[in-house]
Write an enzyme that holds these catalytic residues in place. Structure first.
Site, short mmCIF file in Angstrom:
data_model
loop_
_atom_site.label_atom_id
_atom_site.label_comp_id
_atom_site.label_asym_id
_atom_site.label_seq_id
_atom_site.Cartn_x
_atom_site.Cartn_y
_atom_site.Cartn_z
N HIS A 60 0.85 -1.21 0.00
CA HIS A 60 0.00 0.00 0.00
C HIS A 60 0.88 1.25 0.00
O HIS A 60 1.49 1.59 1.01
CB HIS A 60 -0.91 0.00 1.24
CG HIS A 60 -1.92 1.11 1.27
ND1 HIS A 60 -3.28 0.90 1.39
CD2 HIS A 60 -1.78 2.45 1.18
CE1 HIS A 60 -3.91 2.05 1.37
NE2 HIS A 60 -3.02 3.02 1.26
N HIS A 62 1.24 5.34 -2.15
CA HIS A 62 0.66 6.32 -3.09
C HIS A 62 1.80 6.93 -3.89
O HIS A 62 2.34 7.97 -3.53
CB HIS A 62 -0.11 7.40 -2.34
CG HIS A 62 -1.32 6.88 -1.62
ND1 HIS A 62 -2.60 7.06 -2.09
CD2 HIS A 62 -1.44 6.17 -0.47
CE1 HIS A 62 -3.46 6.48 -1.26
NE2 HIS A 62 -2.79 5.93 -0.26
N GLN A 155 -9.92 9.34 -4.43
CA GLN A 155 -9.54 10.15 -3.25
C GLN A 155 -10.70 11.02 -2.74
O GLN A 155 -10.86 11.21 -1.55
CB GLN A 155 -8.36 11.04 -3.64
CG GLN A 155 -7.93 12.08 -2.61
CD GLN A 155 -6.94 11.52 -1.61
OE1 GLN A 155 -5.84 11.15 -1.96
NE2 GLN A 155 -7.36 11.45 -0.36
N HIS A 213 -9.73 1.91 0.88
CA HIS A 213 -9.40 2.70 2.07
C HIS A 213 -10.66 2.69 2.93
O HIS A 213 -11.66 3.31 2.57
CB HIS A 213 -9.06 4.14 1.69
CG HIS A 213 -7.67 4.34 1.17
ND1 HIS A 213 -7.23 3.77 0.01
CD2 HIS A 213 -6.62 5.04 1.68
CE1 HIS A 213 -5.96 4.12 -0.19
NE2 HIS A 213 -5.56 4.89 0.82
FE FE2 Z 1 -3.50 5.13 1.63
#
Ligand code: FE2
Length: 415
Positions: A60, A62, A155, A213
């Site tokens: 995980h 970004h 997001q 998430h």
């Molecule tokens: Fe994250």
């Protein structure tokens, strides 16, 4: 190079030779004694009695936001919310080349620490999906160093972002490996529930993995994990579904958690905890005592559920540190989660190797067995416990039979 000698392997006694041909392991042989290796011969790596493991797995991160901290301004409070404000400023400056160059630099940082499998979330709440396109190119370009899984990560929400559903569908059509979500961030509980059903439908229809998430908050009322787990159970998709963060579970009361765990076990889904990021960002509404803001890692593990640790961020608006070293995250996670008991220490690497590989559904593409890729990492100590205690490192990383990284062990010189 076609063999490693004098290797220790996890869960096995003695020393081993691992041989490979054309990038595929063809033998894992126990040795009666240590083999002398006179001079480096180009074909042989001498592990010297140290641990050889399959590669570390980063489940995980970004990559699209990595290496942007301080651009144009630093997050002064260190909070999640100021991070979102700073990211909005930086996002306005993002270009395709900028995204790709930062992603490649970050992948090198990961690979330098023995990571060869990476799952990155990529923000798809962006009309045009230029960042996603850039990351799909990175996935191909970085194959020499890592296998990259790309998650379509909304997001700013699926239901509460204009055109959110269409963007998710477009991301799947472009070829993402996994479908993401952020139900706790949607405007209402109903939207959060709808987003989970939408993303599970999308993943099932197109045969993709799922990584949501989920409940990344200290709010004990954030209960989307039960929605995700039930959807995974009903569809029989548990092993292909991951719940990331689930930090609210650290604030659930025990009676609710007891009921929840029954469902989690039936669903059989995977969990990712990001201990450094969560200890940094959660607990921010508390005075004292302050919550740790992590999910219930030892309880999930002892219930037989699959849990792993991840970095989440490297030098971005939400987390200013990080250098690609997943063993640092393991060290922090075991401390924060009260997992330094003897038995935990003997198998500490599970949380950054086998468990993470299962989360990424790597199957027979992972592991030190004949017929599997010759992807191997030599560590600087001879056991899980010693790697952790000495803050050990990957000394060599071999990918498809070829050495891609070497590191010299540090030595103390006495005066
Ligand atoms: Fe994250």
């Amino acid at each position: 190079m076609n063999r490693i000698v004098n290797a220790r392997l996890r869960r096995r006694q003695g020393l081993f030779t691992v041989r490979w041909t054309a990038g595929v392991i063809d033998a894992v042989e126990p040795q009666a004694d240590a083999l002398p290796v006179a001079a480096p011969d180009g074909d042989t790596l001498d592990a010297g009695g140290r641990l050889v493991i399959p590669p570390l797995v980063e489940p995980h991160i970004h990559l699209d936001a990595a290496l942007t901290a301080g651009q144009p301004r630093w997050n002064l409070s260190g909070t999640l919310f100021e991070g979102i404000e700073r990211w909005a400023e930086r996002k306005a400056l993002v270009t395709r080349d900028d995204t790709k160059s930062r992603a490649h630099r970050t992948i090198r940082m990961l690979a330098a620490h023995g990571i060869q499998h990476v799952r990155t979330h990529v923000d798809v709440t962006e009309p045009g999906l230029a960042t996603l396109q850039a990351m799909l190119e990175v996935r191909d370009e970085a194959r020499e160093l890592v296998d990259l899984q790309v998650v379509a990560f909304p997001q700013e929400g699926i239901e509460s972002f204009p055109g959110g559903r269409a963007l998710m569908a477009e991301a799947v059509a472009m070829g993402v490996d996994a479908v993401g979500g952020i139900p706790h961030f949607e405007n209402t509980r109903d939207q959060g529930v709808a987003s989970v059903h939408f993303l599970m439908d999308l993943a099932e229809r197109h045969d993709r993995l799922v990584d949501v998430h989920c409940d990344e908050t200290d709010d004990p009322q954030s209960r989307f994990l039960e929605v995700l787990a039930e959807a995974a159970r009903v569809r029989g998709m548990g092993p292909r579904v991951t719940a990331s963060h689930t930090t609210a579970m650290g604030s659930y009361d025990n009676a609710y958690c007891s009921k929840l765990f029954r469902l989690l076990k039936q669903a059989g889904l995977n969990f990712v905890s990001c201990p450094t990021e969560s200890i940094h960002l959660q607990g921010r509404f508390d005075t004292y005592p302050k919550r740790r803001g992590l999910t219930r890692v030892p309880e999930l593990d002892r219930a037989g559920l699959n849990v792993c640790f991840a970095q989440d961020s490297i030098v971005d608006p939400w987390y200013p540190l990080g250098n690609g070293n997943l063993l640092r995250i393991l060290d922090a996670g075991l401390h924060i989660c009260h997992m330094l008991g003897y038995d935990d220490l003997q198998r500490a690497l599970d949380f950054v190797t086998d468990h993470a590989a299962r989360t990424l559904a790597l199957g027979e593409r992972y592991g030190i067995e004949p017929g599997r890729p010759a992807n191997l990492v030599l560590l600087s100590a001879d056991s899980d416990y010693e790697v952790l205690r000495t803050q050990g490192h990957a000394l060599a990383s071999i990918r498809h039979g070829r050495v891609v990284v070497r590191r010299t062990a540090s030595e103390v010189q006495w005066g």
